[in-house]
Design a protein around this motif. Sequence first.
Motif, PDB file in Angstrom:
ATOM      1  N   ALA A  37      -7.513   9.007 -10.871  1.00 29.17           N
ATOM      2  CA  ALA A  37      -6.717   8.677 -11.688  1.00 29.17           C
ATOM      3  C   ALA A  37      -6.886   9.160 -13.266  1.00 29.17           C
ATOM      4  O   ALA A  37      -6.079   9.636 -14.015  1.00 29.17           O
ATOM      5  CB  ALA A  37      -6.158   6.986 -12.048  1.00 29.17           C
ATOM      6  N   PHE A  38      -8.356   9.200 -13.644  1.00 29.83           N
ATOM      7  CA  PHE A  38      -8.817   9.728 -14.777  1.00 29.83           C
ATOM      8  C   PHE A  38      -8.550  11.137 -14.790  1.00 29.83           C
ATOM      9  O   PHE A  38      -8.109  11.737 -15.807  1.00 29.83           O
ATOM     10  CB  PHE A  38     -10.443   9.357 -14.958  1.00 29.83           C
ATOM     11  CG  PHE A  38     -10.785   9.866 -16.314  1.00 29.83           C
ATOM     12  CD1 PHE A  38     -10.968   8.973 -17.254  1.00 29.83           C
ATOM     13  CD2 PHE A  38     -11.335  10.990 -16.241  1.00 29.83           C
ATOM     14  CE1 PHE A  38     -11.499   9.535 -18.578  1.00 29.83           C
ATOM     15  CE2 PHE A  38     -12.149  11.584 -17.444  1.00 29.83           C
ATOM     16  CZ  PHE A  38     -12.118  10.734 -18.798  1.00 29.83           C
ATOM     17  N   THR A  93       0.196   7.446 -12.225  1.00 27.66           N
ATOM     18  CA  THR A  93      -0.985   6.729 -12.611  1.00 27.66           C
ATOM     19  C   THR A  93      -1.617   5.619 -11.881  1.00 27.66           C
ATOM     20  O   THR A  93      -2.730   5.456 -11.467  1.00 27.66           O
ATOM     21  CB  THR A  93      -1.188   6.629 -14.195  1.00 27.66           C
ATOM     22  OG1 THR A  93      -1.026   8.139 -14.900  1.00 27.66           O
ATOM     23  CG2 THR A  93      -2.471   6.207 -14.656  1.00 27.66           C
ATOM     24  N   ASN A  94      -0.592   4.762 -11.879  1.00 25.59           N
ATOM     25  CA  ASN A  94      -0.831   3.526 -11.188  1.00 25.59           C
ATOM     26  C   ASN A  94      -1.050   3.777  -9.738  1.00 25.59           C
ATOM     27  O   ASN A  94      -2.074   3.030  -9.025  1.00 25.59           O
ATOM     28  CB  ASN A  94       0.386   2.486 -11.349  1.00 25.59           C
ATOM     29  CG  ASN A  94       0.092   1.257 -10.685  1.00 25.59           C
ATOM     30  OD1 ASN A  94       0.704   0.853  -9.585  1.00 25.59           O
ATOM     31  ND2 ASN A  94      -0.812   0.289 -11.209  1.00 25.59           N
ATOM     32  N   ARG A  95      -0.225   4.655  -9.023  1.00 29.19           N
ATOM     33  CA  ARG A  95      -0.644   5.034  -7.618  1.00 29.19           C
ATOM     34  C   ARG A  95      -2.207   5.479  -7.412  1.00 29.19           C
ATOM     35  O   ARG A  95      -2.413   4.890  -6.349  1.00 29.19           O
ATOM     36  CB  ARG A  95       0.503   5.976  -7.175  1.00 29.19           C
ATOM     37  CG  ARG A  95       0.119   6.205  -5.814  1.00 29.19           C
ATOM     38  CD  ARG A  95       1.166   7.388  -5.272  1.00 29.19           C
ATOM     39  NE  ARG A  95       0.446   8.826  -5.700  1.00 29.19           N
ATOM     40  CZ  ARG A  95      -0.478   9.368  -5.005  1.00 29.19           C
ATOM     41  NH1 ARG A  95      -1.084   8.716  -3.930  1.00 29.19           N
ATOM     42  NH2 ARG A  95      -1.008  10.262  -5.327  1.00 29.19           N
ATOM     43  N   LEU A  96      -2.547   6.126  -8.047  1.00 27.75           N
ATOM     44  CA  LEU A  96      -3.700   6.817  -7.894  1.00 27.75           C
ATOM     45  C   LEU A  96      -4.916   5.538  -8.313  1.00 27.75           C
ATOM     46  O   LEU A  96      -5.746   5.439  -7.547  1.00 27.75           O
ATOM     47  CB  LEU A  96      -4.092   7.874  -8.888  1.00 27.75           C
ATOM     48  CG  LEU A  96      -3.414   9.188  -8.721  1.00 27.75           C
ATOM     49  CD1 LEU A  96      -3.511  10.090  -9.794  1.00 27.75           C
ATOM     50  CD2 LEU A  96      -4.057   9.620  -7.113  1.00 27.75           C
ATOM     51  N   GLY A 116      -3.379  -3.284 -11.127  1.00 27.93           N
ATOM     52  CA  GLY A 116      -3.887  -2.145 -11.766  1.00 27.93           C
ATOM     53  C   GLY A 116      -3.181  -2.010 -13.226  1.00 27.93           C
ATOM     54  O   GLY A 116      -3.277  -0.958 -13.753  1.00 27.93           O
ATOM     55  N   ASN A 117      -2.536  -2.983 -13.608  1.00 24.53           N
ATOM     56  CA  ASN A 117      -1.915  -2.836 -15.003  1.00 24.53           C
ATOM     57  C   ASN A 117      -2.965  -2.437 -16.120  1.00 24.53           C
ATOM     58  O   ASN A 117      -2.425  -1.745 -16.903  1.00 24.53           O
ATOM     59  CB  ASN A 117      -1.047  -4.038 -15.123  1.00 24.53           C
ATOM     60  CG  ASN A 117       0.056  -4.189 -14.245  1.00 24.53           C
ATOM     61  OD1 ASN A 117       1.045  -3.592 -14.480  1.00 24.53           O
ATOM     62  ND2 ASN A 117       0.130  -5.162 -13.513  1.00 24.53           N
ATOM     63  N   GLY A 118      -4.087  -3.174 -16.165  1.00 25.91           N
ATOM     64  CA  GLY A 118      -4.998  -2.994 -17.276  1.00 25.91           C
ATOM     65  C   GLY A 118      -5.333  -1.636 -17.216  1.00 25.91           C
ATOM     66  O   GLY A 118      -5.517  -1.017 -17.992  1.00 25.91           O
ATOM     67  N   ARG A 119      -5.886  -0.936 -15.961  1.00 24.73           N
ATOM     68  CA  ARG A 119      -6.589   0.154 -15.790  1.00 24.73           C
ATOM     69  C   ARG A 119      -5.335   1.338 -16.124  1.00 24.73           C
ATOM     70  O   ARG A 119      -5.824   2.340 -16.852  1.00 24.73           O
ATOM     71  CB  ARG A 119      -7.120   0.406 -14.370  1.00 24.73           C
ATOM     72  CG  ARG A 119      -8.587  -0.426 -14.274  1.00 24.73           C
ATOM     73  CD  ARG A 119      -8.816  -0.716 -12.785  1.00 24.73           C
ATOM     74  NE  ARG A 119      -7.889  -1.542 -12.051  1.00 24.73           N
ATOM     75  CZ  ARG A 119      -7.622  -1.755 -10.991  1.00 24.73           C
ATOM     76  NH1 ARG A 119      -7.967  -0.529  -9.901  1.00 24.73           N
ATOM     77  NH2 ARG A 119      -6.960  -2.614 -10.465  1.00 24.73           N
ATOM     78  N   THR A 120      -4.313   0.924 -15.728  1.00 22.79           N
ATOM     79  CA  THR A 120      -3.162   1.889 -15.962  1.00 22.79           C
ATOM     80  C   THR A 120      -2.790   2.035 -17.299  1.00 22.79           C
ATOM     81  O   THR A 120      -2.623   3.249 -17.941  1.00 22.79           O
ATOM     82  CB  THR A 120      -1.799   1.654 -15.105  1.00 22.79           C
ATOM     83  OG1 THR A 120      -2.202   1.409 -13.694  1.00 22.79           O
ATOM     84  CG2 THR A 120      -0.866   2.624 -15.518  1.00 22.79           C
TER      85      THR A 120
END
Length: 260
Positions: free
Chosen positions: A83-84, A103-106, A183-187
């Motif tokens: 994602a990064f 991004t969220n998918r990854l 994954g909301n925070g990471r996204t």
Amino acid sequence: MFEQEIKHYEQVRCEYEERIVKKMAPADYMDWHEVLFSTHSCAIEGNSFTVDDTRILKEQGLAMVPVGHSLLECTEMADHFRAFRYVTTHLDAAFDEELLCETNRLVTENTLSYRAPGAVPGSFTNEDMATGDTIFGDHEALIARVPALMTSTADAIKRDVHPMIVAARFHGFFEYLHPFRDGNGRTGRLLSNWILLRAGHPLLIIDIKDRAAYINALRQIRSEGTDEHLISFFFRAATERMEGELAQKHSNTHLGLFLF
């Protein structure tokens, strides 16, 4: 508003760009920060990887599972790497739902089936959400506001608004909407950094030691109806990290050596 924070940030950023960013090969700089960013962003969500663990995983892949860590943690970190790389190599993309969902998918591609069986990576949640002591609003009503968030943020990127303010405001509202099953925070942290990188600014890494202050700033959006605390936190976190890296470079440049 935020004039002093902007002034201080820009002074430090100017020195940081000259003494650190421009002195390193661009690929090396991004590899270094991929490890730091991934470590701290995943740690905020409970991953126990250290910076050294993350570096080993990046170098050796899933063939090497660091001692004391689960395969789930390793897979989560590997997903975050992908994602990064996607976010940092698509700075010319439109800031829209396609960028958001990919991004969220990854981020969740290989872990979502464990955490939420039946949920689809990169797709909005089909049920209401709660985490910690926070109960989010009706998921359908919140998801319906995602297009407006993406459009208004894309418009702000084009206007004369400081990128850190745009990044913080996007992040705060996105976490308020909480549109994905996981994954909301990471996204959100990845796309806030897309905004900064697009503007030519260094990455903002929210250190795990600042997790409580970060979560509190997000909570104050709900409790006080203002994102001022989160914007101030973003400026402070970015400035302190740059100052810390500059101090480290200075110390390691002028360290006294004893030769025998």
